[in-house]
Design a protein around this motif. Sequence first.
Motif, mmCIF file in Angstrom:
data_model
loop_
_atom_site.group_PDB
_atom_site.id
_atom_site.type_symbol
_atom_site.label_atom_id
_atom_site.label_comp_id
_atom_site.label_asym_id
_atom_site.label_seq_id
_atom_site.Cartn_x
_atom_site.Cartn_y
_atom_site.Cartn_z
ATOM 1 N N MET A 1 0.827 -1.175 0.194
ATOM 2 C CA MET A 1 0.119 0.108 0.049
ATOM 3 C C MET A 1 0.688 1.275 0.097
ATOM 4 O O MET A 1 0.543 2.090 -0.856
ATOM 5 C CB MET A 1 -0.968 0.074 1.333
ATOM 6 N N LYS A 2 2.127 1.088 0.533
ATOM 7 C CA LYS A 2 2.803 2.389 0.848
ATOM 8 C C LYS A 2 3.921 2.625 -0.260
ATOM 9 O O LYS A 2 4.752 1.695 -0.599
ATOM 10 C CB LYS A 2 3.533 2.314 2.040
ATOM 11 N N ARG A 3 3.762 3.586 -1.174
ATOM 12 C CA ARG A 3 4.617 3.863 -2.333
ATOM 13 C C ARG A 3 4.441 5.386 -2.573
ATOM 14 O O ARG A 3 3.003 5.908 -2.151
ATOM 15 C CB ARG A 3 4.479 3.219 -3.664
ATOM 16 N N THR A 4 5.193 5.931 -3.428
ATOM 17 C CA THR A 4 5.055 7.535 -3.707
ATOM 18 C C THR A 4 4.204 7.347 -4.614
ATOM 19 O O THR A 4 3.925 6.399 -5.775
ATOM 20 C CB THR A 4 6.464 7.895 -4.374
ATOM 21 N N LEU A 92 -4.380 -1.444 -4.590
ATOM 22 C CA LEU A 92 -4.966 -1.820 -3.477
ATOM 23 C C LEU A 92 -6.557 -2.192 -3.791
ATOM 24 O O LEU A 92 -7.063 -1.599 -4.621
ATOM 25 C CB LEU A 92 -5.454 -0.347 -2.408
ATOM 26 N N VAL A 93 -6.798 -3.607 -3.335
ATOM 27 C CA VAL A 93 -8.258 -4.028 -3.293
ATOM 28 C C VAL A 93 -8.907 -4.111 -2.033
ATOM 29 O O VAL A 93 -8.443 -4.652 -1.146
ATOM 30 C CB VAL A 93 -7.956 -5.587 -4.106
ATOM 31 N N LEU A 104 -11.506 -13.087 -2.613
ATOM 32 C CA LEU A 104 -10.234 -12.237 -3.346
ATOM 33 C C LEU A 104 -8.943 -13.205 -2.762
ATOM 34 O O LEU A 104 -8.013 -13.313 -3.784
ATOM 35 C CB LEU A 104 -10.260 -10.934 -2.922
ATOM 36 N N GLN A 105 -8.797 -13.542 -1.640
ATOM 37 C CA GLN A 105 -7.657 -14.214 -1.253
ATOM 38 C C GLN A 105 -7.382 -15.395 -2.100
ATOM 39 O O GLN A 105 -6.325 -15.881 -2.497
ATOM 40 C CB GLN A 105 -7.699 -14.585 0.004
ATOM 41 N N ARG A 106 -8.569 -16.187 -2.279
ATOM 42 C CA ARG A 106 -8.598 -17.318 -3.060
ATOM 43 C C ARG A 106 -8.066 -17.217 -4.456
ATOM 44 O O ARG A 106 -7.540 -18.214 -5.264
ATOM 45 C CB ARG A 106 -9.971 -18.138 -3.276
ATOM 46 N N LEU A 107 -8.308 -16.000 -5.021
ATOM 47 C CA LEU A 107 -7.965 -15.742 -6.466
ATOM 48 C C LEU A 107 -6.455 -15.444 -6.797
ATOM 49 O O LEU A 107 -6.009 -15.754 -7.656
ATOM 50 C CB LEU A 107 -8.715 -14.499 -6.981
ATOM 51 N N ILE A 117 -4.807 -6.974 -0.287
ATOM 52 C CA ILE A 117 -6.340 -6.912 -0.224
ATOM 53 C C ILE A 117 -6.482 -6.785 1.273
ATOM 54 O O ILE A 117 -6.028 -7.433 2.271
ATOM 55 C CB ILE A 117 -6.584 -8.415 -0.581
ATOM 56 N N LYS A 118 -7.401 -5.726 1.236
ATOM 57 C CA LYS A 118 -7.927 -5.375 2.664
ATOM 58 C C LYS A 118 -9.359 -5.079 2.842
ATOM 59 O O LYS A 118 -10.001 -5.238 1.812
ATOM 60 C CB LYS A 118 -7.231 -4.071 2.985
ATOM 61 N N LEU A 119 -9.826 -5.299 4.044
ATOM 62 C CA LEU A 119 -11.310 -4.910 4.335
ATOM 63 C C LEU A 119 -11.422 -3.510 4.540
ATOM 64 O O LEU A 119 -10.559 -2.773 5.080
ATOM 65 C CB LEU A 119 -11.570 -5.597 5.789
ATOM 66 N N MET A 120 -12.673 -2.918 3.664
ATOM 67 C CA MET A 120 -12.767 -1.424 3.731
ATOM 68 C C MET A 120 -12.872 -0.940 4.963
ATOM 69 O O MET A 120 -12.532 0.254 5.289
ATOM 70 C CB MET A 120 -14.174 -1.282 2.735
ATOM 71 N N ARG A 121 -13.547 -1.702 5.938
ATOM 72 C CA ARG A 121 -13.716 -1.130 7.340
ATOM 73 C C ARG A 121 -12.252 -1.083 8.241
ATOM 74 O O ARG A 121 -12.531 -0.562 9.335
ATOM 75 C CB ARG A 121 -14.757 -1.800 8.299
#
Length: 167
Positions: A1-4, A92-93, A104-107, A117-121
Amino acid sequence: MKRTITKEDPYKVCFVCLGNICRSPTAEGIFQHLVNERKLSSYFFIDSAGTSAYHIGEPANSKSQWTANRHGVKLHSKARRFEASDLDEFDLVLAMDHENHRNLQRLSRNGQHSGKIKLMREFDSRPEDGEVPDPYYGGMDGFQNVFDVLKRSCENLLDELEQLVEK
Ligand code: 4NP
């Protein structure tokens, strides 16, 4: 997630739910609205998709559109299914619930994409059970709740990402 994040290399975010007609189009619309308000549209590519194929080609649900419009947010999505290649494409998904997250993790065959792959909340100040509740079979109050949860989460997400933007 962290990049310029630069104009040459915009940050790509995809919001994902089951049908891609209620929650993820609302998240996409709110996030785009906030990005536009902050004059950051050149720095982001924003999309949404569904883990199912039930509603491919459809616009956002009319109750989602009505709720978003009431808050000045337009929804322009056309439902599509999330594909394994999207995991390479996006930085980021964001999954709307635990089931979407598992699918998504299974894909991701060898788990190489798990960091993106993160949870929105995860970005909600009040995450509760970590799920954006599915409003599809419920009344208007469910759609309003989805909007409120997603507005808070999108604001916090953009606050974090804006710090990575190099102007
Ligand atoms: P969404 O809502 O995942 O937020 O787009 C749903 C849309 C359709 C269905 C379920 C949830 N459905 O079962 O058709």
